[in-house]
Design a protein around this motif. Structure first.
Motif, PDB file in Angstrom:
ATOM      1  N   VAL A 114     -46.582 -25.762 -37.336  1.00 51.97           N
ATOM      2  CA  VAL A 114     -46.037 -26.448 -38.531  1.00 51.97           C
ATOM      3  C   VAL A 114     -47.253 -26.323 -39.826  1.00 51.97           C
ATOM      4  O   VAL A 114     -46.683 -25.796 -40.529  1.00 51.97           O
ATOM      5  N   VAL A 115     -48.385 -26.403 -39.467  1.00 54.27           N
ATOM      6  CA  VAL A 115     -49.532 -26.577 -40.445  1.00 54.27           C
ATOM      7  C   VAL A 115     -49.857 -25.316 -41.026  1.00 54.27           C
ATOM      8  O   VAL A 115     -49.920 -25.007 -41.929  1.00 54.27           O
ATOM      9  N   LYS A 116     -49.690 -24.135 -39.797  1.00 50.98           N
ATOM     10  CA  LYS A 116     -50.038 -22.815 -40.225  1.00 50.98           C
ATOM     11  C   LYS A 116     -48.770 -22.410 -41.290  1.00 50.98           C
ATOM     12  O   LYS A 116     -49.275 -21.711 -42.312  1.00 50.98           O
ATOM     13  N   ILE A 117     -47.614 -22.963 -40.968  1.00 52.15           N
ATOM     14  CA  ILE A 117     -46.537 -22.179 -41.892  1.00 52.15           C
ATOM     15  C   ILE A 117     -46.728 -22.939 -43.250  1.00 52.15           C
ATOM     16  O   ILE A 117     -46.328 -22.216 -44.328  1.00 52.15           O
ATOM     17  N   MET A 118     -46.880 -24.246 -43.203  1.00 53.23           N
ATOM     18  CA  MET A 118     -47.142 -25.180 -44.652  1.00 53.23           C
ATOM     19  C   MET A 118     -48.079 -24.296 -45.520  1.00 53.23           C
ATOM     20  O   MET A 118     -47.889 -23.997 -46.580  1.00 53.23           O
ATOM     21  N   VAL A 119     -49.188 -24.024 -44.926  1.00 54.07           N
ATOM     22  CA  VAL A 119     -50.244 -23.281 -45.607  1.00 54.07           C
ATOM     23  C   VAL A 119     -49.752 -21.838 -46.144  1.00 54.07           C
ATOM     24  O   VAL A 119     -50.229 -21.373 -47.177  1.00 54.07           O
ATOM     25  N   LEU A 120     -48.983 -21.070 -45.373  1.00 55.10           N
ATOM     26  CA  LEU A 120     -48.609 -19.767 -45.693  1.00 55.10           C
ATOM     27  C   LEU A 120     -47.882 -19.983 -46.929  1.00 55.10           C
ATOM     28  O   LEU A 120     -47.747 -19.050 -47.785  1.00 55.10           O
ATOM     29  N   LEU A 121     -46.761 -20.726 -46.734  1.00 52.81           N
ATOM     30  CA  LEU A 121     -45.814 -20.917 -47.761  1.00 52.81           C
ATOM     31  C   LEU A 121     -46.485 -21.416 -49.026  1.00 52.81           C
ATOM     32  O   LEU A 121     -46.009 -21.021 -50.216  1.00 52.81           O
ATOM     33  N   MET A 122     -47.336 -22.356 -49.007  1.00 56.07           N
ATOM     34  CA  MET A 122     -48.248 -22.655 -50.418  1.00 56.07           C
ATOM     35  C   MET A 122     -48.783 -21.600 -50.747  1.00 56.07           C
ATOM     36  O   MET A 122     -48.987 -21.605 -52.205  1.00 56.07           O
ATOM     37  N   SER A 132     -47.856 -18.534 -50.594  1.00 55.68           N
ATOM     38  CA  SER A 132     -46.616 -17.376 -51.200  1.00 55.68           C
ATOM     39  C   SER A 132     -46.251 -17.899 -52.296  1.00 55.68           C
ATOM     40  O   SER A 132     -46.534 -18.737 -53.119  1.00 55.68           O
ATOM     41  N   SER A 133     -45.414 -16.902 -52.947  1.00 56.38           N
ATOM     42  CA  SER A 133     -44.652 -16.925 -54.056  1.00 56.38           C
ATOM     43  C   SER A 133     -43.343 -17.901 -54.004  1.00 56.38           C
ATOM     44  O   SER A 133     -42.570 -18.133 -54.910  1.00 56.38           O
ATOM     45  N   ASN A 134     -43.196 -18.197 -52.701  1.00 57.09           N
ATOM     46  CA  ASN A 134     -41.962 -18.889 -52.337  1.00 57.09           C
ATOM     47  C   ASN A 134     -41.797 -20.252 -53.202  1.00 57.09           C
ATOM     48  O   ASN A 134     -42.913 -20.888 -53.003  1.00 57.09           O
ATOM     49  N   ASN A 135     -40.785 -20.493 -53.741  1.00 53.15           N
ATOM     50  CA  ASN A 135     -40.571 -21.660 -54.489  1.00 53.15           C
ATOM     51  C   ASN A 135     -39.052 -22.375 -54.296  1.00 53.15           C
ATOM     52  O   ASN A 135     -38.222 -21.544 -54.431  1.00 53.15           O
ATOM     53  N   THR A 160     -36.578 -24.679 -42.094  1.00 56.32           N
ATOM     54  CA  THR A 160     -36.576 -25.531 -40.814  1.00 56.32           C
ATOM     55  C   THR A 160     -37.533 -24.816 -39.928  1.00 56.32           C
ATOM     56  O   THR A 160     -37.530 -23.690 -39.562  1.00 56.32           O
ATOM     57  N   LEU A 161     -38.390 -25.807 -39.262  1.00 60.67           N
ATOM     58  CA  LEU A 161     -39.269 -25.324 -38.476  1.00 60.67           C
ATOM     59  C   LEU A 161     -39.074 -25.920 -36.937  1.00 60.67           C
ATOM     60  O   LEU A 161     -39.356 -26.832 -36.734  1.00 60.67           O
ATOM     61  N   ILE A 162     -38.720 -25.040 -36.044  1.00 62.52           N
ATOM     62  CA  ILE A 162     -38.480 -25.169 -34.862  1.00 62.52           C
ATOM     63  C   ILE A 162     -38.878 -23.979 -33.936  1.00 62.52           C
ATOM     64  O   ILE A 162     -38.806 -22.523 -34.334  1.00 62.52           O
ATOM     65  N   SER A 163     -39.355 -24.101 -32.690  1.00 67.04           N
ATOM     66  CA  SER A 163     -39.804 -23.150 -31.919  1.00 67.04           C
ATOM     67  C   SER A 163     -38.570 -22.886 -30.797  1.00 67.04           C
ATOM     68  O   SER A 163     -38.260 -21.763 -30.776  1.00 67.04           O
ATOM     69  N   GLU A 164     -38.039 -23.831 -30.298  1.00 73.82           N
ATOM     70  CA  GLU A 164     -36.812 -23.844 -29.353  1.00 73.82           C
ATOM     71  C   GLU A 164     -36.088 -24.915 -29.430  1.00 73.82           C
ATOM     72  O   GLU A 164     -36.525 -26.132 -29.684  1.00 73.82           O
ATOM     73  N   ASN A 165     -34.668 -24.694 -29.221  1.00 75.78           N
ATOM     74  CA  ASN A 165     -33.710 -25.835 -28.764  1.00 75.78           C
ATOM     75  C   ASN A 165     -33.775 -25.991 -27.195  1.00 75.78           C
ATOM     76  O   ASN A 165     -33.512 -25.137 -26.571  1.00 75.78           O
ATOM     77  N   VAL A 166     -34.420 -27.085 -26.760  1.00 72.62           N
ATOM     78  CA  VAL A 166     -34.684 -27.673 -25.574  1.00 72.62           C
ATOM     79  C   VAL A 166     -33.879 -28.620 -25.103  1.00 72.62           C
ATOM     80  O   VAL A 166     -33.868 -29.920 -25.832  1.00 72.62           O
ATOM     81  N   SER A 167     -33.540 -28.778 -23.591  1.00 70.50           N
ATOM     82  CA  SER A 167     -32.709 -30.114 -23.262  1.00 70.50           C
ATOM     83  C   SER A 167     -34.021 -31.154 -23.051  1.00 70.50           C
ATOM     84  O   SER A 167     -35.068 -30.794 -22.426  1.00 70.50           O
ATOM     85  N   VAL A 173     -37.841 -14.768 -40.988  1.00 74.34           N
ATOM     86  CA  VAL A 173     -37.583 -13.492 -41.865  1.00 74.34           C
ATOM     87  C   VAL A 173     -38.373 -13.650 -42.939  1.00 74.34           C
ATOM     88  O   VAL A 173     -39.097 -12.950 -43.090  1.00 74.34           O
ATOM     89  N   ALA A 174     -38.568 -14.851 -43.429  1.00 76.04           N
ATOM     90  CA  ALA A 174     -39.381 -15.028 -44.793  1.00 76.04           C
ATOM     91  C   ALA A 174     -40.913 -14.732 -44.539  1.00 76.04           C
ATOM     92  O   ALA A 174     -41.497 -14.150 -45.519  1.00 76.04           O
ATOM     93  N   LEU A 175     -41.342 -15.113 -43.409  1.00 77.16           N
ATOM     94  CA  LEU A 175     -42.811 -15.103 -43.014  1.00 77.16           C
ATOM     95  C   LEU A 175     -43.111 -13.990 -42.151  1.00 77.16           C
ATOM     96  O   LEU A 175     -44.151 -13.904 -41.657  1.00 77.16           O
ATOM     97  N   GLN A 176     -42.181 -13.636 -41.387  1.00 77.44           N
ATOM     98  CA  GLN A 176     -42.157 -12.592 -40.312  1.00 77.44           C
ATOM     99  C   GLN A 176     -43.021 -13.289 -39.122  1.00 77.44           C
ATOM    100  O   GLN A 176     -43.984 -13.033 -38.564  1.00 77.44           O
TER     101      GLN A 176
END
Length: 331
Positions: free
Chosen positions: A218-226, A228-231, A236-243, A310-313
């Motif tokens: 979560v925090v790694k992606i937040m920093v990468l998005l900040m 980036s030029s994404n605006n 949605t930040l999830i790894s897996e859908n799990v029971s 897709v956005a950040l690979q």
């Protein structure tokens, strides 16, 4: 200068730890002196206590306008991680005040101080509702006001409306919608209670499914998005859908604790939340299980993470690895 709200919570503390490894000036808001100790303990947990002194702390609250005047001085970027999490219907007013009014304050100050970019931590609870022809929730799934939502979900959805208002007024914004966040250091609150209770030997499980993600992702992606030029986007930040059955079993296995053996079926949860309501009404105690929570435990809704991948690979850690690392670092 980077400002972090909610720096004494699971996401905010891990974010401060990540940002402290860089040369950026850091400022964080706290409410009580004791809450800072939780963040300091996390730095110690990762053997990075030397970085803690890089944070400038400002006492206050996101609903306290005068303190925000001080907090926003010379700030260029804002990570808004603060928020109230509760599924107790009695907390409706507090949820709206903190999550909606508090976010409105952050947006207003960001506009007034010409902040370059604001990242808001929302929740999968604020995502839309599946139509009859849909099978998976995405960032584009529409919110249906006719569907039952928890007060928490409504407050986070309202907070997102404040972020979009900021965008319309010229503010660069990013919204992230994490699933249930798993991480070390905060095992007496939120999702951390999962670990605490299961370690004792939690006997119940349900077949319902939810979406999980590790706090480091979560925090790694937040920093990468900040960076980036994404605006003007939400991700949605999830790894897996799990029971719930699988997640409880995985945690129990890592602790070598007793695995769950009793299925809490929908009818049983229906009785449980009604009993909990009666007890809380007569004894004025906090609700442990609401009607919405009981229904969520039996939900089979799937959530997609395709957009951020897709956005950040970006490749998320598997939840089994997340659980193992959480337990290893905590012990």
């Amino acid at each position: 200068m980077i400002l972090v709200t909610g720096g004494t919570g699971l996401v905010g503390a891990h974010l401060l730890l990540l940002l402290a490894e860089n040369d950026d000036a850091l400022r964080a808001i706290y409410r009580e002196p004791s809450s800072i100790e939780k963040t300091k303990s996390l730095f110690l947990l990762y053997n990075k206590e030397g970085l803690f002194s890089k944070i400038e702390w400002v006492q206050g609250d996101i609903i306290d306008v005068p303190c925000l005047e001080t907090a926003f001085k010379n700030v260029t970027y804002v990570y808004h991680c603060a928020g109230l999490i509760s599924y107790d219907p009695d907390d409706e007013n507090a949820l709206r005040k903190t999550n909606i009014e508090g976010t409105a304050n952050i947006v207003n100050f960001s506009l007034a101080y010409n902040i370059k970019k604001l990242c808001h931590v929302s929740s999968i609870a604020a995502l839309g509702d599946l139509a009859t022809n849909e099978t998976e929730i995405t960032e584009e799934t529409e919110w249906n006001p006719e569907v039952l939502h928890s007060d928490y979900a409504i407050s986070k959805y309202g907070a997102e409306m404040e972020i979009w208002r900021g965008k319309q007024e010229g503010l660069n914004v990013i919204i992230v919608n994490p699933g249930i966040i798993l991480g070390p250091g905060f095992w007496k609150q939120g999702s951390g209670v999962f670990f605490t209770e299961i370690k004792k030997g939690f006997p119940f499980y349900t077949k319902g499914i939810s979406a999980y993600v590790g706090v480091i992702d979560v925090v790694k992606i937040m920093v990468l998005l900040m960076q980036s030029s994404n605006n003007g986007e939400r991700y949605t930040l999830i790894s897996e859908n799990v029971s719930y059955e699988k997640i409880i079993t995985q945690i129990a296995e890592k602790f070598a604790a007793t695995k769950p053996t009793l299925e809490a079926k929908p009818w049983l949860l229906g009785i449980a939340w009604r009993i909990d309501w009666v007890l809380s009404t007569f004894f004025r105690t906090k609700r442990k299980l609401s009607k919405y929570s009981a229904q969520a435990l039996c939900s089979y809704t799937l959530i997609s993470n395709d957009k951020i991948k897709v956005a950040l690979q970006y490749e998320f850690q598997g939840i089994d690895d997340v659980i193992k690392k959480c337990i290893d670092i905590q012990q």
